[in-house]
Enzyme design. Structure first.
Site, PDB file in Angstrom:
ATOM      1  N   GLU A 432       0.855  -1.189   0.000  1.00  0.00           N
ATOM      2  CA  GLU A 432       0.000   0.000   0.000  1.00  0.00           C
ATOM      3  C   GLU A 432       0.889   1.236   0.000  1.00  0.00           C
ATOM      4  OE1 GLU A 432      -1.141   1.128   3.673  1.00  0.00           O
ATOM      5  OE2 GLU A 432      -2.462   2.730   3.025  1.00  0.00           O
ATOM      6  N   ASP A 509      -5.040   2.971   8.659  1.00  0.00           N
ATOM      7  CA  ASP A 509      -5.263   2.864   7.197  1.00  0.00           C
ATOM      8  C   ASP A 509      -4.718   1.540   6.666  1.00  0.00           C
ATOM      9  OD1 ASP A 509      -4.602   6.403   6.758  1.00  0.00           O
ATOM     10  OD2 ASP A 509      -6.444   5.293   7.211  1.00  0.00           O
TER      11      ASP A 509
END
Ligand code: 28F
Length: 645
Positions: A432, A509
């Site tokens: 990510e 996140d």
């Protein structure tokens, strides 16, 4: 054993077999109970309780108690017939001692009962005994109470009469203390036991299982009994979903020593939750009962759809996937001589069960549809919706294929591939964030490590159908990079990397993106999970520096252990401690050393221990309903640490 003239102990061949058996268990416990982690520790209780469940399947027990004691020992007792205490005809020692010292002596029933723990699945009480510091077994039978004590599997007393009891009071009580020298973890998790025995109570509606946690000040007790049996089980699974018809469909049948029970209810979700059991053993790899069940419901739904003109003669048949979309079902069979096959011996092989299941489900479901046209119509409409969506997905797929065929390679642009082409040696990091993607590309070993940086808005597939997945710019690169397709088209033989490693930041996140990816893999590429291809990278949480020395630590427990071992004080300013929040805070060299280098990294393999619980957690966390998610967050909030919002 006997003492000879120069008072050496002599063992006869049976006793030597016992000694060798127990020694084998203590030397390689993982061979018998899977692991010596917390999972193995809980398996000990399941083995003992299985013996009580066996006794209930034979029709002689309906009460089982499980008690966690203050000294971390566990007591299980049932009101069955009580293990026979007479001398075993062949082994010339009490049967009660045979059951607890001879490996695989669990197969206690010949023809009449439904063996659950004996033979293949049940390593039996003897393994639990071998892995316990001590075990004490009491049997109430014939108006007497018998007792025998064992230590590390070996009897340290004979079978002694310790008291009288009512003639009609019978049962078996086993207390054991797991050997701390064998188990890394010896503290039981009450919730884990509740979940497992709730499932057992659903599957055995005549049994009441009482769990007591007696380790703390106030005693915690829960009674599990579901006279609704597997219908209650379906309601329990659907409690966080949206059923599309009010009542659970239930039917059962018995014939030639075979029993079948089915409970089913459709919901508005897109995934299938069909769980099957043979003699209470979860057949996670399916088998002949599932084949029969699937063939029958596909046939009945198609026939009925045509009968009410929802499908025209010219229309092609609804597929099995269409018919099972949104279906929650429990398929239970009981048979005398189950044959378990497959990789984990959880696939039922008995051929006679397929035709038995297919004919019963065809007959019963046809009758239920005839008798309840409204419910039947709702179900048919749901399957037609799925059929149309699948057609749309197929068209989208065709389009995507045509589009990607136009591009030079059908691999996503951002993929930094590896040079080795043998999938069994290759691994792909799904990373990510572009910064982390950058250092990962730099730090990796490009011979066998590929990097795919993620970007764009991730899709929550829990609330999306297949056709939406094709259009998603975050997921389609993952699908294309892995090369194995997904959903009905998944073909693992085309998988380009045998390790798919999710590498996300150690913050909220990162956890979110990891959960979204896991939801996708679990719902649309489940064989990838079941075959152990999915991993989670473990970046370090801290870097502790003292002078020239730099140490990476992966969690708070390790940090505390390090400070204690080195006798370091956090206030000692000469010590600096950096908390890594994002992968991007590490340079390529650090990322390689701490998180990617197979020699030094720690990666977690994702596997599904209990499919019912896994489905429940995805439904709660990712599903439509907000209430269950809110309750979950409130319940677990106090155990969260390192939460950075
Ligand atoms: C707390 C754990 O272990 N319960 C058990 C029985 C009952 C019989 C039995 C067990 C070995 C080879 C038969 C009694 N009467 N709870 C338990 N309850 N084992 S273990 O037999 C084991 C023998 O054949 C039992 C008549 N038949 C069976």
């Amino acid at each position: 054993m006997t003492e000879n003239k120069n008072n050496n102990i002599e063992y006869n061949e049976d006793q030597i077999q016992v000694l060798e058996g127990l020694e084998a268990v203590r030397k390689r416990p993982g061979m018998y109970i899977g692991s010596t982690s917390s999972r193995g520790l809980h398996h000990l209780v399941y083995e003992i309780v299985d013996n009580s469940i066996d006794e209930s399947l034979a029709g002689f027990c309906d009460q089982i108690h499980v008690i966690l004691n203050k000294d971390n020992s566990v007591t299980v007792y049932d009101n069955g017939r009580g293990i026979p205490t007479g001398i075993h005809p062949k082994l010339k020692i009490p049967t009660m001692q045979v059951v607890h010292t001879v490996l695989h002596a669990g197969g206690k029933f010949g023809g009449e009962g439904y063996k659950v723990s004996g033979g293949l699945h049940g390593v039996g009480a003897s393994v639990v005994n071998a892995l316990s510091e001590w075990m004490e077994v009491e049997v109430a039978r014939d108006g007497k109470i018998y007792k025998q004590r064992y230590e590390k599997g070996l009897p340290v007393t004979g079978v002694e009469i310790i008291g009288d009891c009512q003639e009609d009071h019978t049962g078996t009580k086993t207390t054991f203390k797991p050997d701390e020298g064998i188990f890394e973890e010896t503290v039981y998790d009450f919730d884990t036991l509740i979940k497992r025995f709730r499932e057992m109570a659903f599957l055995n509606k005549l049994i009441t299982i009482t769990l007591i946690d007696d380790r703390h000040e106030e005693k915690n007790e829960i009674v599990l009994h579901y006279e609704g049996g597997i219908s209650s089980f379906v309601q329990y699974i659907n409690k966080n979903k949206q059923p599309i018809h009010p009542d659970v469909i239930y039917f059962e049948s018995k014939k030639d020593g075979m029993e079948l029970e089915v409970a089913m209810q459709y919901t508005d979700s897109f995934n299938e939750n069909v769980y099957s059991y043979a003699n209470n053993i979860a057949t996670t790899e399916g088998g002949t009962h599932i084949t029969g069940f699937r063939t029958a419901i596909t046939k009945v739904v198609n026939d009925y759809a045509r009968k009410i003109n929802q499908l025209k003669e010219s229309d092609k048949n609804l597929s099995g996937e269409d018919v099972r979309e949104g279906l929650t079902a429990i398929v239970c069979v009981r048979l005398h001589d189950p044959q378990f096959e497959g990789q984990t011996k959880t696939k039922l092989g008995n051929a006679e069960i397929r035709s038995f299941t297919e004919s019963v489900v065809t007959e019963k479901l046809t009758y239920i549809f005839e008798e309840n046209p409204r419910i039947a119509k709702i179900i048919i409409e749901k399957t037609l919706l799925s059929f149309r969506a699948r057609e749309a997905a197929r068209k989208a797929r065709e389009l995507t294929k045509r589009k990607s065929a136009l591009e030079s390679t059908s691999l996503p642009g951002k993929l930094a591939d590896c040079s080795d082409k043998d999938p069994s040696k290759c691994e792909i990091f799904i990373v990510e964030g572009d910064s982390a993607g950058g250092s990962a590309k730099q730090g990796r070993d490009r011979r066998f490590q590929a990097i795919l940086p993620l970007w764009g808005k991730m899709l929550n597939v829990e609330k999306a159908r297949e056709d939406k997945v094709y259009g998603n710019d975050k997921l389609s690169p993952v699908i294309m990079a892995l090369g194995a397709g997904f959903g009905d088209e998944l073909d693992l033989s085309k998988l380009r990397y045998h390790k798919v490693i999710i590498m996300a930041d150690a913050d909220v996140d990162g956890s979110h993106i990891r959960t979204l990816l896991l939801t996708f893999f679990y719902r649309y590429m489940k064989p990838l999970v079941d075959n152990g291809h999915i991993y989670i990278a473990q970046p370090p949480l801290y870097k502790v520096k003292k002078g020239k020395e730099e140490i990476y630590v992966y969690n708070d427990r390790e940090l505390a252990k390090l400070m204690k071992e080195r006798n370091w004080d956090r206030e000692d300013k000469s010590i600096t401690m950096q908390r890594f929040k994002g992968l991007g805070e590490m340079n390529a060299e650090q990322l390689w050393e701490t998180t990617m280098n197979p020699e030094t990294r720690q990666i977690l393999k994702v596997d599904v221990e209990n499919p019912v619980l896994t489905d429940e957690i995805f439904t709660i966390l990712m599903g439509e309903k907000v209430e269950p998610r809110k309750e979950f967050i409130q319940k677990h909030a106090k155990s969260v640490h390192n939460l950075d919002i």
